[in-house]
Scaffold this motif. Structure first.
Motif, PDB file in Angstrom:
ATOM      1  N   PRO A  49      22.652  73.524  67.304  1.00 14.70           N
ATOM      2  CA  PRO A  49      23.883  73.468  66.498  1.00 14.70           C
ATOM      3  C   PRO A  49      25.086  72.888  67.230  1.00 14.70           C
ATOM      4  O   PRO A  49      26.021  72.402  66.589  1.00 14.70           O
ATOM      5  CB  PRO A  49      24.128  74.937  66.121  1.00 14.70           C
ATOM      6  CG  PRO A  49      23.374  75.728  67.145  1.00 14.70           C
ATOM      7  CD  PRO A  49      22.183  74.902  67.482  1.00 14.70           C
ATOM      8  N   GLU A  50      25.074  72.895  68.568  1.00 23.22           N
ATOM      9  CA  GLU A  50      26.232  72.418  69.324  1.00 23.22           C
ATOM     10  C   GLU A  50      26.073  70.984  69.814  1.00 23.22           C
ATOM     11  O   GLU A  50      27.054  70.226  69.837  1.00 23.22           O
ATOM     12  CB  GLU A  50      26.488  73.342  70.520  1.00 23.22           C
ATOM     13  CG  GLU A  50      26.851  74.763  70.124  1.00 23.22           C
ATOM     14  CD  GLU A  50      27.003  75.658  71.332  1.00 23.22           C
ATOM     15  OE1 GLU A  50      27.617  75.214  72.324  1.00 23.22           O
ATOM     16  OE2 GLU A  50      26.502  76.798  71.298  1.00 23.22           O
ATOM     17  N   VAL A  51      24.875  70.591  70.212  1.00 28.07           N
ATOM     18  CA  VAL A  51      24.697  69.260  70.808  1.00 28.07           C
ATOM     19  C   VAL A  51      23.762  68.358  70.007  1.00 28.07           C
ATOM     20  O   VAL A  51      23.502  67.226  70.392  1.00 28.07           O
ATOM     21  CB  VAL A  51      24.196  69.369  72.262  1.00 28.07           C
ATOM     22  CG1 VAL A  51      25.220  70.073  73.121  1.00 28.07           C
ATOM     23  CG2 VAL A  51      22.841  70.076  72.325  1.00 28.07           C
ATOM     24  N   GLY A  52      23.260  68.834  68.874  1.00 31.05           N
ATOM     25  CA  GLY A  52      22.429  67.989  68.031  1.00 31.05           C
ATOM     26  C   GLY A  52      20.977  67.929  68.462  1.00 31.05           C
ATOM     27  O   GLY A  52      20.443  68.874  69.052  1.00 31.05           O
TER      28      GLY A  52
ATOM     29  N   ALA B 280      18.946  64.015  77.623  1.00 31.67           N
ATOM     30  CA  ALA B 280      19.353  64.528  78.936  1.00 31.67           C
ATOM     31  C   ALA B 280      20.856  64.739  78.988  1.00 31.67           C
ATOM     32  O   ALA B 280      21.343  65.739  79.551  1.00 31.67           O
ATOM     33  CB  ALA B 280      18.903  63.565  80.029  1.00 31.67           C
ATOM     34  N   LYS B 281      21.605  63.830  78.391  1.00 32.81           N
ATOM     35  CA  LYS B 281      23.062  63.970  78.370  1.00 32.81           C
ATOM     36  C   LYS B 281      23.484  65.172  77.533  1.00 32.81           C
ATOM     37  O   LYS B 281      24.414  65.896  77.886  1.00 32.81           O
ATOM     38  CB  LYS B 281      23.695  62.689  77.821  1.00 32.81           C
ATOM     39  CG  LYS B 281      23.480  61.459  78.710  1.00 32.81           C
ATOM     40  CD  LYS B 281      24.027  60.208  78.041  1.00 32.81           C
ATOM     41  CE  LYS B 281      23.739  58.971  78.880  1.00 32.81           C
ATOM     42  NZ  LYS B 281      24.191  57.723  78.200  1.00 32.81           N
TER      43      LYS B 281
ATOM     44  N   LEU C 101      25.566  70.743  77.335  1.00 32.17           N
ATOM     45  CA  LEU C 101      25.446  72.153  76.980  1.00 32.17           C
ATOM     46  C   LEU C 101      25.519  73.039  78.219  1.00 32.17           C
ATOM     47  O   LEU C 101      26.181  74.076  78.208  1.00 32.17           O
ATOM     48  CB  LEU C 101      24.143  72.401  76.226  1.00 32.17           C
ATOM     49  CG  LEU C 101      23.950  73.831  75.710  1.00 32.17           C
ATOM     50  CD1 LEU C 101      25.023  74.179  74.693  1.00 32.17           C
ATOM     51  CD2 LEU C 101      22.560  73.990  75.094  1.00 32.17           C
ATOM     52  N   ARG C 102      24.876  72.601  79.311  1.00 37.08           N
ATOM     53  CA  ARG C 102      24.941  73.377  80.547  1.00 37.08           C
ATOM     54  C   ARG C 102      26.376  73.469  81.058  1.00 37.08           C
ATOM     55  O   ARG C 102      26.827  74.527  81.490  1.00 37.08           O
ATOM     56  CB  ARG C 102      24.039  72.754  81.622  1.00 37.08           C
ATOM     57  CG  ARG C 102      22.560  72.967  81.400  1.00 37.08           C
ATOM     58  CD  ARG C 102      21.783  72.756  82.695  1.00 37.08           C
ATOM     59  NE  ARG C 102      22.060  71.457  83.295  1.00 37.08           N
ATOM     60  CZ  ARG C 102      21.370  70.350  83.027  1.00 37.08           C
ATOM     61  NH1 ARG C 102      20.380  70.394  82.151  1.00 37.08           N
ATOM     62  NH2 ARG C 102      21.669  69.202  83.614  1.00 37.08           N
ATOM     63  N   SER C 103      27.084  72.342  80.998  1.00 39.14           N
ATOM     64  CA  SER C 103      28.468  72.335  81.465  1.00 39.14           C
ATOM     65  C   SER C 103      29.335  73.247  80.612  1.00 39.14           C
ATOM     66  O   SER C 103      30.194  73.977  81.108  1.00 39.14           O
ATOM     67  CB  SER C 103      29.025  70.904  81.442  1.00 39.14           C
ATOM     68  OG  SER C 103      28.284  70.058  82.300  1.00 39.14           O
TER      69      SER C 103
ATOM     70  N   PRO D 208      18.390  80.179  81.460  1.00 40.75           N
ATOM     71  CA  PRO D 208      19.423  80.043  80.418  1.00 40.75           C
ATOM     72  C   PRO D 208      19.200  78.864  79.473  1.00 40.75           C
ATOM     73  O   PRO D 208      19.491  78.961  78.274  1.00 40.75           O
ATOM     74  CB  PRO D 208      20.714  79.879  81.232  1.00 40.75           C
ATOM     75  CG  PRO D 208      20.438  80.583  82.525  1.00 40.75           C
ATOM     76  CD  PRO D 208      18.990  80.313  82.808  1.00 40.75           C
ATOM     77  N   SER D 209      18.682  77.734  79.992  1.00 40.81           N
ATOM     78  CA  SER D 209      18.448  76.574  79.116  1.00 40.81           C
ATOM     79  C   SER D 209      17.402  76.890  78.057  1.00 40.81           C
ATOM     80  O   SER D 209      17.520  76.483  76.897  1.00 40.81           O
ATOM     81  CB  SER D 209      17.999  75.372  79.950  1.00 40.81           C
ATOM     82  OG  SER D 209      19.045  74.894  80.769  1.00 40.81           O
TER      83      SER D 209
END
Length: 280
Positions: free
Chosen positions: A224-227, A258-259, A264-266, A134-135
């Protein structure tokens, strides 16, 4: 465009044109009509006659001895990967030998990449995607199974907008692609090469450099969501798989990347849980 009947000569010429006289201890001298070293200069460095070297470049002699190949590799300042590639070209019979390409990914390997917390992809020798976690699907264009990593990178207009360092990523990819070409007469590989050459000027430029071999590097992706997220890239050969490779992209531990990946995984995990609860 490569001339496949003279793959050895094309490669020798391309590598010769990459060198400057002062790279090998020669005086630059007067005006030169062509870039790089002259044929006679390479012949001198390799300890062979200029006439014989000319025959090699022109494709009139395509099977030099291992000793001559080693001498040419030293003369052209080739590294180990490029030298190995030169030996393969020199030993080619010109006849395609069918190679087994296993398309199925083992269940254990699928389970492994599913548990890996960073992007992981399994490809065959042509860089067709066989499986992705998924990642990888969230971050990497062209990571879905049945897509080809090279085609996605060079022919998908979205790729340069996702990969901030697209030029570097493309350079590394072409070097790896050349190394993976175990048989230049393989119809599948030839068709893929022709598609890339026809559709991407940048691919043609990078191929003409004649660099070869996988090397470490990093991927700077923009999501687009986490930069922006930076990944180190690692490739592992999968044993007894017919040429499959495991591609992994991991962020530096404790870094902002990493953060962002964890966030995104969360987020995806929460959405997945909500979807499951909605179906109860």
């Amino acid at each position: 465009m490569a001339t496949w009947a003279n793959a050895l000569g094309d490669y020798l010429r391309a590598r010769r044109e990459q060198l400057r006289p002062d790279d090998v201890g020669f005086a630059a001298g007067g005006r030169r009509r062509v870039p790089g070293l002259r044929r006679e200069e390479v012949a001198t460095l390799a300890g062979i006659s200029s006439a014989y070297y000319l025959r090699l470049e022109q494709g009139h002699d395509t099977r030099p001895s291992a000793q001559v190949v080693e001498a040419l590799a030293q003369a052209l300042r080739l590294d180990s990967k490029a030298t190995e590639y030169l030996h393969r070209l020199a030993s080619s019979t010109g006849r395609h030998v069918a190679q087994s390409t296993v398309q199925a990914v083992t269940q254990r390997l699928r389970q492994l990449i599913e548990q890996v917390p960073f992007p992981a992809i399994v490809c065959n020798r042509y860089l067709d995607v066989l499986a992705a976690n998924p990642s990888a699907l969230a971050f990497m264009p062209g990571a879905a199974p049945a897509q080809n990593r090279m085609v996605s990178l060079f022919l998908d207009p979205a790729a340069p907008t996702v990969f901030v360092n697209w030029d570097e990523v493309a350079d590394l990819a072409v070097c790896e692609f050349r190394e993976a070409a175990g048989d230049l007469d393989d119809p599948r590989w030839r068709a893929l090469f022709d598609e890339l050459s026809a559709g991407s000027e940048r691919f043609r430029e990078l191929w003409a450099r004649a660099d070869v071999g996988y090397s470490t590097g990093f991927i700077h992706a923009r999501h687009p969501e986490v930069g922006d997220v930076c990944f180190h890239r690692t490739r592992l050969d999968v044993p007894h798989s017919g040429g499959q490779v495991l591609l992994m992209y991991h962020a530096e531990p404790g870094s902002e990347s990493a953060k962002a990946l964890q966030a995104l995984r969360s987020q995806r995990s929460r959405f997945s849980s909500a979807d499951r609860s909605g179906t109860d």
